[in-house]
Design an enzyme around this catalytic site. Sequence first.
Site, PDB file in Angstrom:
ATOM      1  N   GLU A   1       0.817  -1.216   0.000  1.00  0.00           N
ATOM      2  CA  GLU A   1       0.000   0.000   0.000  1.00  0.00           C
ATOM      3  C   GLU A   1       0.851   1.266   0.000  1.00  0.00           C
ATOM      4  O   GLU A   1       0.566   2.205  -0.731  1.00  0.00           O
ATOM      5  CB  GLU A   1      -0.954   0.016   1.207  1.00  0.00           C
ATOM      6  CG  GLU A   1      -2.067  -1.005   1.128  1.00  0.00           C
ATOM      7  CD  GLU A   1      -3.157  -0.657   0.117  1.00  0.00           C
ATOM      8  OE1 GLU A   1      -3.239   0.503  -0.338  1.00  0.00           O
ATOM      9  OE2 GLU A   1      -3.946  -1.560  -0.217  1.00  0.00           O
TER      10      GLU A   1
ATOM     11  N   ASP B   1      -6.197   8.203  -0.825  1.00  0.00           N
ATOM     12  CA  ASP B   1      -5.689   7.335   0.240  1.00  0.00           C
ATOM     13  C   ASP B   1      -4.495   8.023   0.896  1.00  0.00           C
ATOM     14  O   ASP B   1      -3.650   8.590   0.202  1.00  0.00           O
ATOM     15  CB  ASP B   1      -5.240   5.985  -0.318  1.00  0.00           C
ATOM     16  CG  ASP B   1      -6.391   5.195  -0.938  1.00  0.00           C
ATOM     17  OD1 ASP B   1      -7.535   5.365  -0.479  1.00  0.00           O
ATOM     18  OD2 ASP B   1      -6.122   4.410  -1.854  1.00  0.00           O
TER      19      ASP B   1
END
Length: 146
Positions: free
Chosen positions: A55, A71
């Site tokens: 991520e 994000d």
Amino acid sequence: KSMLFLGFLFLGLALPVTQGRIIPKCEMVRILRRNGFEGFEGTTVADWMCLVQHESGFNTKAYNNNGPSRDYGIFQINSKYWCNDGRTAGAKNACQISCSRLQDDNIEDDIRCAKKIAREAHGLSPWYGWRDHCRGRNLSSYVRGC
């Protein structure tokens, strides 16, 4: 020549600020263990390590623009549901936090929010990085030596 050198010096000093802190592997393993991630919602520290690797690359200031939402931080927490960035239409802000706080080097609030997400989902399925690269795989290398 000296102006060119000062320019490179400035660039060298400016770049790390935009990058954020890259948390070393074993330090991240210790942080996760200390914060009760082993066994949390049926996950392992290795699951979380794989998630963070895919991520954010362990970068506290990681950012990704997904179009209508973004994000933020080491766990790549989304502005549509979990944090408030002041730009995402219809945002829920379920973690009651400003998204910018997920991009500082103090990851305590990131941890609280990530655990809330995993608790509500009963696992790590909300994270594409985990689903695409970690789920169902041998992840022992993510904690080996730590």
